[in-house]
Design a protein around this motif. Structure first.
Motif, PDB file in Angstrom:
ATOM      1  N   GLY A  46       0.783  -1.217   0.000  1.00 43.46           N
ATOM      2  CA  GLY A  46       0.000   0.000   0.000  1.00 43.46           C
ATOM      3  C   GLY A  46       0.820   1.275   0.000  1.00 43.46           C
ATOM      4  N   LYS A  47       2.114   1.152  -0.206  1.00 39.47           N
ATOM      5  CA  LYS A  47       3.012   2.305  -0.182  1.00 39.47           C
ATOM      6  C   LYS A  47       3.713   2.450  -1.529  1.00 39.47           C
ATOM      7  N   HIS A  48       4.352   3.614  -1.713  1.00 48.19           N
ATOM      8  CA  HIS A  48       5.150   3.858  -2.913  1.00 48.19           C
ATOM      9  C   HIS A  48       6.621   3.682  -2.567  1.00 48.19           C
ATOM     10  N   ASP A  72      -1.806  -6.288  -4.456  1.00 47.52           N
ATOM     11  CA  ASP A  72      -2.420  -5.092  -3.875  1.00 47.52           C
ATOM     12  C   ASP A  72      -2.125  -3.898  -4.778  1.00 47.52           C
ATOM     13  N   PRO A  73      -3.092  -3.508  -5.627  1.00 46.92           N
ATOM     14  CA  PRO A  73      -2.848  -2.420  -6.586  1.00 46.92           C
ATOM     15  C   PRO A  73      -2.520  -1.082  -5.944  1.00 46.92           C
ATOM     16  N   SER A  74      -2.769  -0.921  -4.621  1.00 48.52           N
ATOM     17  CA  SER A  74      -2.400   0.338  -3.964  1.00 48.52           C
ATOM     18  C   SER A  74      -0.898   0.425  -3.698  1.00 48.52           C
ATOM     19  N   THR A  75      -0.205  -0.689  -3.932  1.00 46.36           N
ATOM     20  CA  THR A  75       1.257  -0.706  -3.810  1.00 46.36           C
ATOM     21  C   THR A  75       1.867  -0.253  -5.133  1.00 46.36           C
ATOM     22  N   THR A  76       2.710   0.760  -5.101  1.00 42.57           N
ATOM     23  CA  THR A  76       3.321   1.259  -6.340  1.00 42.57           C
ATOM     24  C   THR A  76       4.839   1.173  -6.241  1.00 42.57           C
TER      25      THR A  76
END
Length: 291
Positions: A46-48, A72-76
């Motif tokens: 969930g973080k960049h 988890d697509p919120s992880t970049t």
């Protein structure tokens, strides 16, 4: 005595040309210079995360983060390269004579092509600042990256501090034993074209003292574990009094794959055409200033 202490304790900085970026030391608590333990998903999910570097350590980190991003697509994930083009970042692929190394590059390219990893080229870090507890990377061309985590995997250099009372004969630029410096110089050689180095090449003016392993290559990024095994075999034979075995070369290195340099090689966008043995260019600056 044999010094096989490696280079793990002395990572290179995020800044270009071997020098720390402005503000890097002050923001060191926000940067990681090792491959993190990605089993701790809470630190990355969930973080960049920005990964700086183009070697196999960087590829390994990118692969682990890409797997998280797939779940988890919120992880970049942003992969920042100093070099001007992706070029040989993905290695020798199916043609690599070290299959595991080739597989790393193939998988990394798949993740980039799938959009799980954003690849930036020509990103040479000039400054590191803070936005509260988030690191901000500013490139020489003005581009800015704000991240939750930054993983700096730009290589290592030897720690010579505890050898200050010993007589050493090292190349002033590569910090490698002078008799092998020309053999490991990344301006001329890559990991597959370096000749085997034995006890006679690794011995220092300090009687009975040898540098082996990654440390013997100094700041050159072309070391392979296979070379280290051969070095240790030769030195052990020399210590045991078997001069013939010490002189014998029992090493055949793979010819394919990619082991590029840094500095001007990064900036030029030069391509090695998929083979490891074309001459990369390495620009080496001063050692990093103490934090």
């Amino acid at each position: 005595m044999i010094d096989a202490s490696g280079t793990w304790s002395t990572p290179n900085p995020a800044g270009a040309d071997g020098l720390p970026a402005i503000g890097e030391a002050a923001s060191a608590d926000l940067l990681s210079y090792r491959i993190p333990d990605f089993r701790d998903r809470a630190g990355f999910a969930g973080k960049h995360t920005v990964v700086i570097g183009s070697g196999h350590s960087a590829v390994t980190a990118v692969l682990a983060l890409a797997r998280m991003a797939r779940r988890d697509p919120s992880t970049t994930v942003t992969w920042a390269l100093r070099r001007a083009t992706a070029g040989n970042t993905f290695g020798g692929g199916d043609a690599d004579e070290l299959p595991a190394r080739g597989a790393l590059g193939i998988k990394a390219k798949e993740h980039v092509d799938a959009g799980l990893v954003s690849l930036l080229t020509g990103f040479r870090v000039e400054r590191v600042t803070r936005d509260r507890e988030r690191p901000v990377l500013v490139a020489e061309d003005g581009r800015t990256l704000t991240a939750d985590r930054v993983v700096v995997l730009t290589g290592f250099r030897p720690d010579l501090s505890f050898l200050s009372e010993l007589r050493l004969e090292l190349d002033p630029t590569l910090q490698a034993p002078v008799r092998i410096a020309a053999e490991v110089d990344p301006n001329v050689h890559s990991c597959g074209s370096v000749a085997a180095t034995g006890a006679a090449d690794l011995a220092q003016p300090e009687p009975g003292f040898y540098l082996v392993g990654a440390k013997s290559y100094g700041r050159a990024p072309t070391f392979l574990a296979l070379t280290g095994y051969e070095q240790v075999r030769s030195v052990a034979a020399e210590i045991a009094g078997d001069r013939e075995a010490a002189r014998r070369v029992e090493l055949v290195l793979p010819d394919t794959g990619v082991c590029g340099g840094a500095g001007l090689f990064d900036a030029s966008g030069a391509s090695l055409g998929g083979a490891c043995c074309a001459p990369p260019v390495l620009q080496i600056g001063r050692a990093p200033a103490p934090a």
